[in-house]
Enzyme design. Structure first.
Site, PDB file in Angstrom:
ATOM      1  N   LYS A 112     -15.287  31.246 -28.241  1.00 36.89           N
ATOM      2  CA  LYS A 112     -15.776  30.542 -27.068  1.00 36.89           C
ATOM      3  C   LYS A 112     -15.133  31.023 -25.763  1.00 36.89           C
ATOM      4  O   LYS A 112     -13.953  31.346 -25.705  1.00 36.89           O
ATOM      5  CB  LYS A 112     -15.530  29.031 -27.199  1.00 36.89           C
ATOM      6  CG  LYS A 112     -16.338  28.346 -28.281  1.00 36.89           C
ATOM      7  CD  LYS A 112     -17.834  28.448 -28.039  1.00 36.89           C
ATOM      8  CE  LYS A 112     -18.315  27.739 -26.795  1.00 36.89           C
ATOM      9  NZ  LYS A 112     -18.130  26.283 -26.845  1.00 36.89           N
ATOM     10  N   THR A 135     -38.178  27.797 -10.055  1.00 36.67           N
ATOM     11  CA  THR A 135     -38.532  26.428  -9.680  1.00 36.67           C
ATOM     12  C   THR A 135     -38.752  25.674 -10.987  1.00 36.67           C
ATOM     13  O   THR A 135     -39.264  26.243 -11.959  1.00 36.67           O
ATOM     14  CB  THR A 135     -39.810  26.361  -8.813  1.00 36.67           C
ATOM     15  OG1 THR A 135     -40.917  26.878  -9.567  1.00 36.67           O
ATOM     16  CG2 THR A 135     -39.641  27.171  -7.525  1.00 36.67           C
ATOM     17  N   HIS A 136     -38.340  24.430 -11.026  1.00 35.91           N
ATOM     18  CA  HIS A 136     -38.414  23.627 -12.267  1.00 35.91           C
ATOM     19  C   HIS A 136     -37.629  24.282 -13.405  1.00 35.91           C
ATOM     20  O   HIS A 136     -37.942  24.081 -14.577  1.00 35.91           O
ATOM     21  CB  HIS A 136     -39.866  23.397 -12.703  1.00 35.91           C
ATOM     22  CG  HIS A 136     -40.745  22.822 -11.649  1.00 35.91           C
ATOM     23  ND1 HIS A 136     -40.820  21.472 -11.374  1.00 35.91           N
ATOM     24  CD2 HIS A 136     -41.576  23.428 -10.763  1.00 35.91           C
ATOM     25  CE1 HIS A 136     -41.668  21.262 -10.389  1.00 35.91           C
ATOM     26  NE2 HIS A 136     -42.145  22.437  -9.988  1.00 35.91           N
ATOM     27  N   LYS A 191      -8.304   3.633   2.182  1.00 29.44           N
ATOM     28  CA  LYS A 191      -7.607   4.914   2.114  1.00 29.44           C
ATOM     29  C   LYS A 191      -7.567   5.540   0.720  1.00 29.44           C
ATOM     30  O   LYS A 191      -7.812   6.749   0.596  1.00 29.44           O
ATOM     31  CB  LYS A 191      -6.186   4.764   2.669  1.00 29.44           C
ATOM     32  CG  LYS A 191      -6.158   4.548   4.189  1.00 29.44           C
ATOM     33  CD  LYS A 191      -4.767   4.424   4.746  1.00 29.44           C
ATOM     34  CE  LYS A 191      -4.110   3.101   4.399  1.00 29.44           C
ATOM     35  NZ  LYS A 191      -4.843   1.929   4.949  1.00 29.44           N
ATOM     36  N   ASN A 194      -2.749  -3.239  13.216  1.00 25.43           N
ATOM     37  CA  ASN A 194      -4.185  -2.978  13.158  1.00 25.43           C
ATOM     38  C   ASN A 194      -4.557  -1.668  13.840  1.00 25.43           C
ATOM     39  O   ASN A 194      -5.342  -0.879  13.311  1.00 25.43           O
ATOM     40  CB  ASN A 194      -4.957  -4.130  13.796  1.00 25.43           C
ATOM     41  CG  ASN A 194      -4.794  -5.429  13.026  1.00 25.43           C
ATOM     42  OD1 ASN A 194      -4.173  -5.443  11.964  1.00 25.43           O
ATOM     43  ND2 ASN A 194      -5.329  -6.509  13.558  1.00 25.43           N
ATOM     44  N   SER A 228       0.832  -1.214   0.000  1.00 21.60           N
ATOM     45  CA  SER A 228       0.000   0.000   0.000  1.00 21.60           C
ATOM     46  C   SER A 228       0.863   1.260   0.000  1.00 21.60           C
ATOM     47  O   SER A 228       0.475   2.291   0.568  1.00 21.60           O
ATOM     48  CB  SER A 228      -0.915   0.007   1.224  1.00 21.60           C
ATOM     49  OG  SER A 228      -0.159  -0.072   2.429  1.00 21.60           O
ATOM     50  N   GLN A 233      -7.533  -2.361   3.868  1.00 21.75           N
ATOM     51  CA  GLN A 233      -6.450  -1.648   3.198  1.00 21.75           C
ATOM     52  C   GLN A 233      -6.982  -0.776   2.065  1.00 21.75           C
ATOM     53  O   GLN A 233      -6.368   0.228   1.695  1.00 21.75           O
ATOM     54  CB  GLN A 233      -5.421  -2.638   2.655  1.00 21.75           C
ATOM     55  CG  GLN A 233      -4.231  -1.990   1.955  1.00 21.75           C
ATOM     56  CD  GLN A 233      -3.200  -3.014   1.519  1.00 21.75           C
ATOM     57  OE1 GLN A 233      -2.682  -3.771   2.335  1.00 21.75           O
ATOM     58  NE2 GLN A 233      -2.925  -3.054   0.226  1.00 21.75           N
ATOM     59  N   SER A 271     -11.777  27.522 -26.868  1.00 22.82           N
ATOM     60  CA  SER A 271     -11.944  26.366 -27.738  1.00 22.82           C
ATOM     61  C   SER A 271     -10.754  26.271 -28.687  1.00 22.82           C
ATOM     62  O   SER A 271     -10.197  27.287 -29.110  1.00 22.82           O
ATOM     63  CB  SER A 271     -13.231  26.489 -28.550  1.00 22.82           C
ATOM     64  OG  SER A 271     -13.232  25.603 -29.654  1.00 22.82           O
ATOM     65  N   GLU A 279     -17.736  23.034 -14.754  1.00 21.57           N
ATOM     66  CA  GLU A 279     -18.061  21.738 -15.350  1.00 21.57           C
ATOM     67  C   GLU A 279     -17.252  20.612 -14.712  1.00 21.57           C
ATOM     68  O   GLU A 279     -17.776  19.520 -14.448  1.00 21.57           O
ATOM     69  CB  GLU A 279     -17.829  21.790 -16.854  1.00 21.57           C
ATOM     70  CG  GLU A 279     -18.815  22.685 -17.576  1.00 21.57           C
ATOM     71  CD  GLU A 279     -18.449  22.905 -19.044  1.00 21.57           C
ATOM     72  OE1 GLU A 279     -19.358  23.191 -19.825  1.00 21.57           O
ATOM     73  OE2 GLU A 279     -17.264  22.789 -19.401  1.00 21.57           O
ATOM     74  N   ASN A 284     -15.575  29.277 -22.043  1.00 18.81           N
ATOM     75  CA  ASN A 284     -16.242  28.134 -21.416  1.00 18.81           C
ATOM     76  C   ASN A 284     -16.018  28.074 -19.907  1.00 18.81           C
ATOM     77  O   ASN A 284     -14.922  28.361 -19.417  1.00 18.81           O
ATOM     78  CB  ASN A 284     -15.721  26.838 -22.046  1.00 18.81           C
ATOM     79  CG  ASN A 284     -15.994  26.762 -23.532  1.00 18.81           C
ATOM     80  OD1 ASN A 284     -17.015  27.260 -24.010  1.00 18.81           O
ATOM     81  ND2 ASN A 284     -15.074  26.172 -24.275  1.00 18.81           N
TER      82      ASN A 284
END
Length: 511
Positions: free
Chosen positions: A288, A160-161, A330, A115, A27, A327, A282, A295, A290
């Site tokens: 563009k 809303t919606h 993590k 342990n 590990s 193990q 772009s 995102e 963006n």
């Protein structure tokens, strides 16, 4: 098959592990970030063993000397984890044995198991990382509070919606996110409390016959209390699940703001413009701009959800006691922390530098019947008509206006259609009733969108953030003080010129 490798625990075995077996089970990648915590835990364990008379002062001196050297070598890049030694614990112990000799280094693991050792490292690491996430969340909340203070009167459409609902202010919108993220802060505080208990001393699963002092190691590691039940300690990973759940909800909420950034910055909405420092272009379309950060935040949310599901799936069928499946807890947790911290490292500045188009917001708020509820409420109050009847009246009015592609702002038509429903309101009064800016001024109920309520909530949320900052500072001080106390004892032991000085150093611990 590769050449067999010898292990520290291989006395019972007649054949050593193959290279392929070690490669499958080690590990090292996940453990590298735990070296400092493993050394701290080993220092406290050695101090406790000496104080209890389980190892001698000479043993303690030699162990602490080489643990200190291991940490220095690691910081200087001279000590790296060897995959052939499986994990961070075996690497640190091997370093001691190879340098101090088995007669000294071989005593460190007395009354301890990997342990409980791995759990100590995980608890210490998670504790620090939760505080880092909380700091990032607080910074994000401060960015929203700044927007709220500046834009308590800036009208915009509420949704809303994803359809126009009622007018709200940009400041009201911003305080909604602060309210949401404050709940995330409370969940993280709860996760911190679960992580802030001491597993050390549980050993493999049943405790130990040595006269250890778990309260001493609890103090030196800055934990609130020992996690008492040895079998439960070793079997427990719910503190990781709780942390991952809190991180998942943080990402859910970060994804929600990211979604709004994505569509608010479209040409069609046009109500926000990102700063160039937080935008991307772009490769083929020169025009563009963006919202890649938003995102990617939205996209990486799934990886944090996946970390939680990964762990829950891991835990669902495990019997009590340690299982090697643990193990695998993590790597997903580390990734989740890394993702959340990276997002929180960018979003506050992105928000602070965003240009909100207030004129466009006002245009939208007054353009699509967003104040219809205000008209219905006016009819209830001034014409003593039931709300359901008023709802039907205003709904019919909106329907007729909409069919003709008209709005409330076609005042003469709006007035005439109301008169047909036996409602006579002067045009100037209609303009006031249906004005979006006046609507937000009038919504003065507790938690509403009025500027007065927004400012009141800003003050209340700022106070809560100050309380959270005080908690974070207090937790950090407890951690730092505990570590400094450990290092003070290490320095006193290593600086002593006689066993009596060593004994005074470890006996003078108050707890």
């Amino acid at each position: 098959m590769g050449k067999p490798k010898k292990t520290l625990w291989g006395g019972r075995f007649s054949t050593s592990l193959t290279t392929e077996t070690i490669a499958f089970t080690h590990s090292i990648e996940a453990d590298t970030r735990l070296i400092g915590y493993d050394i701290w835990g080993s220092q406290t364990h050695a101090i406790m063993l000496a104080r209890q008379g389980i190892i001698s002062d000479a043993d303690l001196r030699e162990i602490l000397q080489w643990l200190q050297k291991a940490e220095t070598d690691f910081q200087n890049g001279d000590f790296t984890l060897d995959p052939n030694k499986e994990d961070v614990h075996m690497n640190v112990e091997s370093y001691l044995i190879e340098n101090a000799g088995r007669e000294f280094g071989g005593k460190l693991h007395t009354a301890r198991s990997r342990n409980d050792q791995v759990l100590v490292d995980a608890h210490l690491y998670i504790r620090d990382e939760i505080l880092n996430v909380q700091r990032g969340l607080s910074e994000l909340c401060e960015a929203f509070l700044h927007i709220a203070k500046v834009h308590a009167n800036t009208v915009m459409p509420g949704y809303t919606h994803t359809q126009h609902a009622q007018p709200i202010s940009l400041g009201f919108w911003a305080t909604a996110y602060v309210s949401m993220f404050l709940r995330d802060q409370k969940r993280l505080q709860s996760a911190y409390k679960l992580a802030n208990t001491n597993p050390l001393g549980a050993c493999a699963l049943a405790g130990t016959t040595f006269p250890i002092d778990r309260h001493l190691t609890t103090k030196l590691l800055g934990f609130d209390a020992p996690h008492e039940h040895a079998l439960d300690v070793i079997s427990s990973r719910d503190f990781i699940a709780e942390t991952l759940f809190a991180l998942s909800l943080v990402m859910a909420n970060l994804s929600r703001i990211s979604e709004e950034i994505v569509y608010w910055t479209t040409y069609e909405f046009g109500i926000a413009v990102l700063d160039d420092a937080y935008s991307f272009g772009s490769s083929i379309m020169p025009q563009k701009k963006n919202p890649d950060i938003a995102e990617l935040t939205r996209g990486r949310t799934g990886r944090v959800y996946g970390a939680l599901l990964d762990l829950l799936t891991n835990l669902k069928g495990l019997p009590m006691g340690y299982n090697r499946d643990f193990q695998e807890d993590k790597p997903p947790l580390w990734e989740a922390f890394d993702i959340v911290k990276a997002c929180l490292g960018l979003l506050p500045e992105l928000l602070k530098t965003t240009d909100f188009k207030t004129e466009r917001m006002a245009e939208l708020a007054n353009a699509n019947f967003a104040t219809a509820t205000e008209l219905a409420n006016y009819l209830v109050k001034e014409h003593q008509i039931s709300f359901r009847e008023c709802h039907e009246i205003v709904g019919g009015l909106v329907g007729e206006l909409g069919q003709g592609e008209k709005t409330f702002a076609d005042w003469e038509l709006t007035q005439r259609l109301l008169k047909q429903r036996e409602i006579d309101i002067p045009i100037e009064q209609l303009k006031q009733i249906l004005d979006a800016e006046l609507a937000i001024q009038n919504n003065q109920s507790l938690g509403g969108t009025s500027p007065a309520e927004v400012h009141r909530m800003v003050d209340g949320f700022a106070e809560q953030l100050n309380e959270i900052a005080s908690h974070i500072d207090a937790y950090q001080s407890e951690i730092d003080d505990a570590h400094q106390e450990t290092l003070r004892i290490v320095d006193e032991v290593l600086g002593g010129d006689s066993d009596n000085i060593v004994r005074r150093g470890i006996q003078g611990i108050n707890y």
